[in-house]
Design a protein around this motif. Structure first.
Motif, PDB file in Angstrom:
ATOM      1  N   LEU A  55       0.818  -1.213   0.000  1.00  0.00           N
ATOM      2  CA  LEU A  55       0.000   0.000   0.000  1.00  0.00           C
ATOM      3  C   LEU A  55       0.853   1.265   0.000  1.00  0.00           C
ATOM      4  CD1 LEU A  55      -2.839  -0.953   2.490  1.00  0.00           C
ATOM      5  CD2 LEU A  55      -3.050  -0.553   0.042  1.00  0.00           C
ATOM      6  N   GLY A  56       1.908   1.271   0.797  1.00  0.00           N
ATOM      7  CA  GLY A  56       2.730   2.470   0.901  1.00  0.00           C
ATOM      8  C   GLY A  56       3.733   2.641  -0.209  1.00  0.00           C
ATOM      9  N   ALA A  57       4.483   1.613  -0.460  1.00  0.00           N
ATOM     10  CA  ALA A  57       5.593   1.740  -1.410  1.00  0.00           C
ATOM     11  C   ALA A  57       5.161   1.558  -2.853  1.00  0.00           C
ATOM     12  CB  ALA A  57       6.686   0.727  -1.063  1.00  0.00           C
ATOM     13  N   VAL A  58       4.209   0.711  -3.101  1.00  0.00           N
ATOM     14  CA  VAL A  58       3.833   0.432  -4.484  1.00  0.00           C
ATOM     15  C   VAL A  58       2.602   1.238  -4.885  1.00  0.00           C
ATOM     16  CG1 VAL A  58       3.157  -1.367  -6.108  1.00  0.00           C
ATOM     17  CG2 VAL A  58       4.838  -1.871  -4.350  1.00  0.00           C
ATOM     18  N   TYR A  59       1.477   0.996  -4.217  1.00  0.00           N
ATOM     19  CA  TYR A  59       0.220   1.597  -4.628  1.00  0.00           C
ATOM     20  C   TYR A  59       0.243   3.117  -4.482  1.00  0.00           C
ATOM     21  CZ  TYR A  59      -4.747   2.557  -4.880  1.00  0.00           C
ATOM     22  OH  TYR A  59      -5.965   3.069  -5.212  1.00  0.00           O
ATOM     23  N   PHE A  60       0.571   3.613  -3.289  1.00  0.00           N
ATOM     24  CA  PHE A  60       0.562   5.062  -3.062  1.00  0.00           C
ATOM     25  C   PHE A  60       1.591   5.759  -3.947  1.00  0.00           C
ATOM     26  CE2 PHE A  60       2.038   8.874  -0.857  1.00  0.00           C
ATOM     27  CZ  PHE A  60       0.849   9.568  -0.782  1.00  0.00           C
ATOM     28  N   THR A  61       2.787   5.205  -4.040  1.00  0.00           N
ATOM     29  CA  THR A  61       3.828   5.821  -4.864  1.00  0.00           C
ATOM     30  C   THR A  61       3.408   5.880  -6.326  1.00  0.00           C
ATOM     31  OG1 THR A  61       5.531   5.050  -3.340  1.00  0.00           O
ATOM     32  CG2 THR A  61       6.246   5.661  -5.555  1.00  0.00           C
ATOM     33  N   ALA A  62       2.862   4.799  -6.837  1.00  0.00           N
ATOM     34  CA  ALA A  62       2.443   4.778  -8.240  1.00  0.00           C
ATOM     35  C   ALA A  62       1.329   5.783  -8.497  1.00  0.00           C
ATOM     36  CB  ALA A  62       1.986   3.373  -8.630  1.00  0.00           C
ATOM     37  N   THR A  63       0.336   5.827  -7.627  1.00  0.00           N
ATOM     38  CA  THR A  63      -0.764   6.759  -7.856  1.00  0.00           C
ATOM     39  C   THR A  63      -0.312   8.207  -7.727  1.00  0.00           C
ATOM     40  OG1 THR A  63      -1.471   6.539  -5.540  1.00  0.00           O
ATOM     41  CG2 THR A  63      -2.583   5.164  -7.172  1.00  0.00           C
ATOM     42  N   MET A  64       0.573   8.503  -6.791  1.00  0.00           N
ATOM     43  CA  MET A  64       1.047   9.883  -6.648  1.00  0.00           C
ATOM     44  C   MET A  64       1.921  10.288  -7.826  1.00  0.00           C
ATOM     45  SD  MET A  64      -0.445  11.230  -4.167  1.00  0.00           S
ATOM     46  CE  MET A  64       0.441  12.768  -4.116  1.00  0.00           C
ATOM     47  N   LEU A  65       2.732   9.393  -8.338  1.00  0.00           N
ATOM     48  CA  LEU A  65       3.552   9.724  -9.504  1.00  0.00           C
ATOM     49  C   LEU A  65       2.670   9.980 -10.726  1.00  0.00           C
ATOM     50  CD1 LEU A  65       6.585   7.317  -9.084  1.00  0.00           C
ATOM     51  CD2 LEU A  65       6.511   9.796  -8.692  1.00  0.00           C
ATOM     52  N   ILE A  66       1.630   9.193 -10.887  1.00  0.00           N
ATOM     53  CA  ILE A  66       0.684   9.437 -11.981  1.00  0.00           C
ATOM     54  C   ILE A  66      -0.001  10.790 -11.780  1.00  0.00           C
ATOM     55  CG2 ILE A  66      -1.508   8.664 -12.993  1.00  0.00           C
ATOM     56  CD1 ILE A  66      -0.537   5.771 -12.390  1.00  0.00           C
ATOM     57  N   PHE A  67      -0.417  11.067 -10.545  1.00  0.00           N
ATOM     58  CA  PHE A  67      -1.055  12.353 -10.243  1.00  0.00           C
ATOM     59  C   PHE A  67      -0.122  13.514 -10.565  1.00  0.00           C
ATOM     60  CE2 PHE A  67      -1.680  15.787  -7.133  1.00  0.00           C
ATOM     61  CZ  PHE A  67      -2.957  16.190  -7.490  1.00  0.00           C
ATOM     62  N   PHE A  68       1.154  13.428 -10.189  1.00  0.00           N
ATOM     63  CA  PHE A  68       2.098  14.511 -10.452  1.00  0.00           C
ATOM     64  C   PHE A  68       2.338  14.688 -11.948  1.00  0.00           C
ATOM     65  CE2 PHE A  68       4.122  13.959  -6.033  1.00  0.00           C
ATOM     66  CZ  PHE A  68       3.267  14.908  -5.500  1.00  0.00           C
ATOM     67  N   ARG A  69       2.393  13.597 -12.680  1.00  0.00           N
ATOM     68  CA  ARG A  69       2.582  13.705 -14.140  1.00  0.00           C
ATOM     69  C   ARG A  69       1.378  14.383 -14.790  1.00  0.00           C
ATOM     70  NH1 ARG A  69       7.072  11.021 -16.138  1.00  0.00           N
ATOM     71  NH2 ARG A  69       7.954   9.571 -14.645  1.00  0.00           N
ATOM     72  N   ILE A  70       0.189  14.036 -14.324  1.00  0.00           N
ATOM     73  CA  ILE A  70      -1.011  14.688 -14.853  1.00  0.00           C
ATOM     74  C   ILE A  70      -1.037  16.157 -14.447  1.00  0.00           C
ATOM     75  CG2 ILE A  70      -3.535  14.727 -14.708  1.00  0.00           C
ATOM     76  CD1 ILE A  70      -3.412  11.665 -14.407  1.00  0.00           C
ATOM     77  N   LEU A  71      -0.614  16.441 -13.226  1.00  0.00           N
ATOM     78  CA  LEU A  71      -0.620  17.813 -12.724  1.00  0.00           C
ATOM     79  C   LEU A  71       0.280  18.727 -13.547  1.00  0.00           C
ATOM     80  CD1 LEU A  71      -1.727  19.640 -10.495  1.00  0.00           C
ATOM     81  CD2 LEU A  71       0.215  18.983  -9.086  1.00  0.00           C
ATOM     82  N   THR A  72       1.362  18.194 -14.096  1.00  0.00           N
ATOM     83  CA  THR A  72       2.234  19.025 -14.924  1.00  0.00           C
ATOM     84  C   THR A  72       1.596  19.337 -16.275  1.00  0.00           C
ATOM     85  OG1 THR A  72       3.390  17.084 -15.806  1.00  0.00           O
ATOM     86  CG2 THR A  72       4.352  18.154 -13.860  1.00  0.00           C
ATOM     87  N   ARG A  73       0.576  18.572 -16.678  1.00  0.00           N
ATOM     88  CA  ARG A  73      -0.033  18.761 -18.001  1.00  0.00           C
ATOM     89  C   ARG A  73      -1.390  19.457 -17.961  1.00  0.00           C
ATOM     90  NH1 ARG A  73       2.702  13.894 -18.223  1.00  0.00           N
ATOM     91  NH2 ARG A  73       4.108  13.660 -19.999  1.00  0.00           N
ATOM     92  N   LEU A  74      -2.142  19.331 -16.866  1.00  0.00           N
ATOM     93  CA  LEU A  74      -3.498  19.871 -16.790  1.00  0.00           C
ATOM     94  C   LEU A  74      -3.617  20.903 -15.689  1.00  0.00           C
ATOM     95  CD1 LEU A  74      -5.605  16.594 -17.103  1.00  0.00           C
ATOM     96  CD2 LEU A  74      -5.154  18.271 -18.889  1.00  0.00           C
ATOM     97  N   ASP A  75      -4.725  21.607 -15.692  1.00  0.00           N
ATOM     98  CA  ASP A  75      -5.030  22.590 -14.665  1.00  0.00           C
ATOM     99  C   ASP A  75      -5.362  21.881 -13.348  1.00  0.00           C
ATOM    100  OD1 ASP A  75      -5.672  25.184 -13.631  1.00  0.00           O
ATOM    101  OD2 ASP A  75      -7.791  24.662 -13.860  1.00  0.00           O
ATOM    102  N   ALA A  76      -4.903  22.438 -12.254  1.00  0.00           N
ATOM    103  CA  ALA A  76      -5.119  21.808 -10.950  1.00  0.00           C
ATOM    104  C   ALA A  76      -6.604  21.694 -10.619  1.00  0.00           C
ATOM    105  CB  ALA A  76      -4.393  22.591  -9.866  1.00  0.00           C
ATOM    106  N   GLY A  77      -7.407  22.673 -11.018  1.00  0.00           N
ATOM    107  CA  GLY A  77      -8.844  22.628 -10.742  1.00  0.00           C
ATOM    108  C   GLY A  77      -9.525  21.455 -11.404  1.00  0.00           C
ATOM    109  N   GLN A  78      -9.143  21.147 -12.637  1.00  0.00           N
ATOM    110  CA  GLN A  78      -9.726  20.008 -13.338  1.00  0.00           C
ATOM    111  C   GLN A  78      -9.345  18.695 -12.667  1.00  0.00           C
ATOM    112  OE1 GLN A  78      -8.114  20.794 -17.229  1.00  0.00           O
ATOM    113  NE2 GLN A  78     -10.136  21.319 -18.008  1.00  0.00           N
TER     114      GLN A  78
END
Length: 143
Positions: A55-78
């Protein structure tokens, strides 16, 4: 918005790592309020530890990295609108993986969440596409 600024100067892994370190350090003083919880950790089984690592090392890390990659491309509000979908996917995951029973109230709530998220998403994108007209004389514009 702050994460978006951080991502402009540091990579997603650095932001994730230092965010977790700061969270750990900020939570350490609260351990004195729960001394029994520290003793309970000693009784964790191997399966519990493996689950926590996953949960901590694999799942959370993967989802946060995906979130950060999306955040660099889209508006934070969306992106933040999509956070409302987490309970819906949590219920679906529980039903699929844990064989939890889904009730009509859960289905109704999920449909409301999906409808509200779709409405907010499409309204926001429609508003972004509308041309902005300059204010007229009645609205304080140039006369």
């Amino acid at each position: 918005m702050y994460s978006k600024k951080l991502l402009a100067v540091a990579g997603p892994i650095a932001v994730l790592f230092w965010g977790q370190v700061l969270g750990l350090l900020a939570s350490l003083p609260f351990l004195c309020f729960e001394p029994a919880a520290i003793r309970d950790v000693a009784g964790y089984t191997l399966q519990t530890w493996l689950s926590l690592v996953f949960l901590g090392a694999v799942y959370f890390t993967a989802t946060m990295l995906i979130f950060f990659r999306i955040l660099t491309r889209l508006d934070a509000g969306q992106i933040m609108i999509s956070n409302y979908l987490q309970p819906v996917f949590g219920v679906l995951a529980a039903a699929t993986l844990l064989r939890e029973r889904i009730t009509w109230n859960m289905i109704s709530g999920g449909l409301l969440v999906l409808g509200g998220t779709a409405l907010a998403t499409f309204e926001d994108s429609r508003r972004d596409q509308e041309p902005i007209s300059p204010p007229g004389p009645a609205e304080g514009g140039i006369q």
